[in-house]
Design a protein around this motif. Sequence first.
Motif, mmCIF file in Angstrom:
data_model
loop_
_atom_site.group_PDB
_atom_site.id
_atom_site.type_symbol
_atom_site.label_atom_id
_atom_site.label_comp_id
_atom_site.label_asym_id
_atom_site.label_seq_id
_atom_site.Cartn_x
_atom_site.Cartn_y
_atom_site.Cartn_z
ATOM 1 N N GLN A 1 0.815 -1.128 -0.126
ATOM 2 C CA GLN A 1 -0.010 -0.209 0.051
ATOM 3 C C GLN A 1 0.800 1.370 0.116
ATOM 4 N N GLN A 2 1.855 1.166 0.874
ATOM 5 C CA GLN A 2 2.944 2.304 0.900
ATOM 6 C C GLN A 2 3.518 2.689 -0.591
ATOM 7 N N ASP A 3 3.804 1.473 -1.203
ATOM 8 C CA ASP A 3 4.607 1.828 -2.628
ATOM 9 C C ASP A 3 3.713 2.089 -3.722
ATOM 10 N N THR A 4 2.315 1.664 -3.700
ATOM 11 C CA THR A 4 1.498 2.244 -4.567
ATOM 12 C C THR A 4 0.588 3.430 -4.416
ATOM 13 N N GLN A 5 0.793 4.098 -3.074
ATOM 14 C CA GLN A 5 0.222 5.293 -2.879
ATOM 15 C C GLN A 5 0.691 6.438 -3.891
ATOM 16 N N ARG A 6 -0.177 7.085 -4.197
ATOM 17 C CA ARG A 6 0.250 7.939 -5.547
ATOM 18 C C ARG A 6 0.272 9.353 -4.905
ATOM 19 N N TYR A 7 1.389 10.241 -5.014
ATOM 20 C CA TYR A 7 1.581 11.345 -4.532
ATOM 21 C C TYR A 7 1.566 12.357 -5.908
ATOM 22 N N VAL A 8 1.374 13.879 -5.483
ATOM 23 C CA VAL A 8 1.372 14.730 -6.581
ATOM 24 C C VAL A 8 2.526 15.803 -6.083
ATOM 25 N N ALA A 9 3.228 15.906 -6.948
ATOM 26 C CA ALA A 9 4.454 17.101 -6.596
ATOM 27 C C ALA A 9 3.882 18.314 -7.583
ATOM 28 N N LEU A 10 3.877 19.404 -6.925
ATOM 29 C CA LEU A 10 3.283 20.764 -7.330
ATOM 30 C C LEU A 10 4.383 21.875 -7.380
ATOM 31 N N ASP A 11 4.523 22.495 -8.529
ATOM 32 C CA ASP A 11 5.435 23.683 -8.545
ATOM 33 C C ASP A 11 4.697 24.752 -9.340
ATOM 34 N N LEU A 12 4.938 25.985 -9.089
ATOM 35 C CA LEU A 12 4.536 27.159 -9.695
ATOM 36 C C LEU A 12 5.563 28.035 -10.264
ATOM 37 N N GLU A 13 5.482 28.887 -11.138
ATOM 38 C CA GLU A 13 6.325 29.958 -11.689
ATOM 39 C C GLU A 13 5.468 31.039 -11.599
ATOM 40 N N TYR A 14 6.256 32.125 -11.357
ATOM 41 C CA TYR A 14 5.540 33.503 -10.871
ATOM 42 C C TYR A 14 6.354 34.508 -11.689
ATOM 43 N N ASN A 15 5.436 35.428 -12.149
ATOM 44 C CA ASN A 15 5.942 36.829 -12.890
ATOM 45 C C ASN A 15 6.212 37.765 -11.814
ATOM 46 N N GLN A 16 7.306 38.912 -12.256
ATOM 47 C CA GLN A 16 7.613 39.748 -11.200
ATOM 48 C C GLN A 16 7.532 40.983 -12.003
ATOM 49 N N PRO A 17 7.214 42.095 -11.278
ATOM 50 C CA PRO A 17 7.382 42.181 -9.804
ATOM 51 C C PRO A 17 6.025 41.660 -9.099
ATOM 52 N N SER A 18 4.903 41.392 -9.910
ATOM 53 C CA SER A 18 3.752 41.261 -9.499
ATOM 54 C C SER A 18 3.473 39.984 -8.539
ATOM 55 N N GLY A 19 4.365 39.017 -8.790
ATOM 56 C CA GLY A 19 4.095 37.689 -7.925
ATOM 57 C C GLY A 19 2.871 36.956 -8.549
ATOM 58 N N ALA A 20 2.489 37.250 -9.604
ATOM 59 C CA ALA A 20 1.080 36.604 -10.421
ATOM 60 C C ALA A 20 1.558 35.294 -10.742
ATOM 61 N N ILE A 21 1.050 34.069 -10.436
ATOM 62 C CA ILE A 21 1.286 32.781 -11.122
ATOM 63 C C ILE A 21 0.932 32.665 -12.601
ATOM 64 N N ASN B 1 -0.121 26.846 -18.612
ATOM 65 C CA ASN B 1 0.503 28.090 -18.884
ATOM 66 C C ASN B 1 -0.974 29.174 -18.468
ATOM 67 N N LEU B 2 -0.851 30.068 -17.758
ATOM 68 C CA LEU B 2 -1.991 30.749 -17.167
ATOM 69 C C LEU B 2 -2.263 32.032 -18.147
ATOM 70 N N HIS B 3 -3.310 32.371 -18.189
ATOM 71 C CA HIS B 3 -3.764 33.689 -18.980
ATOM 72 C C HIS B 3 -3.455 34.833 -17.938
ATOM 73 N N VAL B 4 -2.759 35.851 -18.068
ATOM 74 C CA VAL B 4 -2.555 36.946 -17.316
ATOM 75 C C VAL B 4 -2.641 38.147 -18.107
ATOM 76 N N ASP B 5 -3.228 39.276 -17.511
ATOM 77 C CA ASP B 5 -3.358 40.613 -18.128
ATOM 78 C C ASP B 5 -2.079 41.470 -17.657
ATOM 79 N N GLU B 6 -0.840 41.225 -18.190
ATOM 80 C CA GLU B 6 0.133 41.592 -17.762
ATOM 81 C C GLU B 6 1.207 41.394 -18.409
ATOM 82 N N PRO B 7 2.425 42.025 -19.049
ATOM 83 C CA PRO B 7 3.558 41.793 -19.313
ATOM 84 C C PRO B 7 4.402 40.911 -18.670
ATOM 85 N N ILE B 8 5.154 39.944 -19.216
ATOM 86 C CA ILE B 8 5.939 39.010 -18.513
ATOM 87 C C ILE B 8 7.194 39.529 -18.399
ATOM 88 N N SER B 9 8.104 39.609 -17.286
ATOM 89 C CA SER B 9 9.144 40.194 -17.002
ATOM 90 C C SER B 9 10.109 39.691 -17.862
#
Length: 204
Positions: free
Chosen positions: A10-30, A53-61
């Motif tokens: 059961q331990q070996d077959t338990q599924r996990y999710v790794a999460l990572d985000l990238e942010y814009n600067q200087p707003s910090g928007a995901i 990739n998320l739609h954002v209404d700001e220029p990417i640094s």
Amino acid sequence: MNDQNQIVTQQDTQRYVALDLEYNQPSGAIIQVGVAIGSAAQNQQHFIVRRWNLHVDEPISEFITQLTGITNEDCSAGVSLAQCAQELGDLLREQEVFVNPVTWGGGDSADLLRTFAQAQIEFHHFGRRWIDVKTWTTLLSLARTRTATIQHGGLSKAMARYKLQFVGKAHRADIDAFNTLRLFFAILKRQRILEGCISQMKNL
């Protein structure tokens, strides 16, 4: 004996999710969400890896574009936050992952949940905590040395200490999530071996 074997399975077959985000600067928007889903029993080639990739209404640094490769065009053509939440939620339900996500450093899941909440998007996933692999590696670094010196470095350097090679280009959310999950399972395997050795020594 059979019960113990069942627990290990059961331990070996338990599924996990790794999460990572990238942010814009200087707003910090995901601007990018990446996940990798798998179990310790799986070959890493069979991990499920996704990126939004998320739609954002700001220029990417310009700095962020150079660091991550994410461009204004990527985000102009990106999906809405609501679509990301829907597709990610469907994937997590389908895969029946462990409630707390695996992360490199803390806060990504809290940031994502906060962003969904601010946009009034329902997302009933992730616990209040996360499994921070970076903190694990820091703890193990301290345990291995005779001083309070910490071995600094990013994910790639931490993986090298466990004989793992970083796969792909860093600072892409899906790539970083994939490598974080690989390191998580390597540390978990090592710890299980050590716990087994301790148990055997107690029985001598």
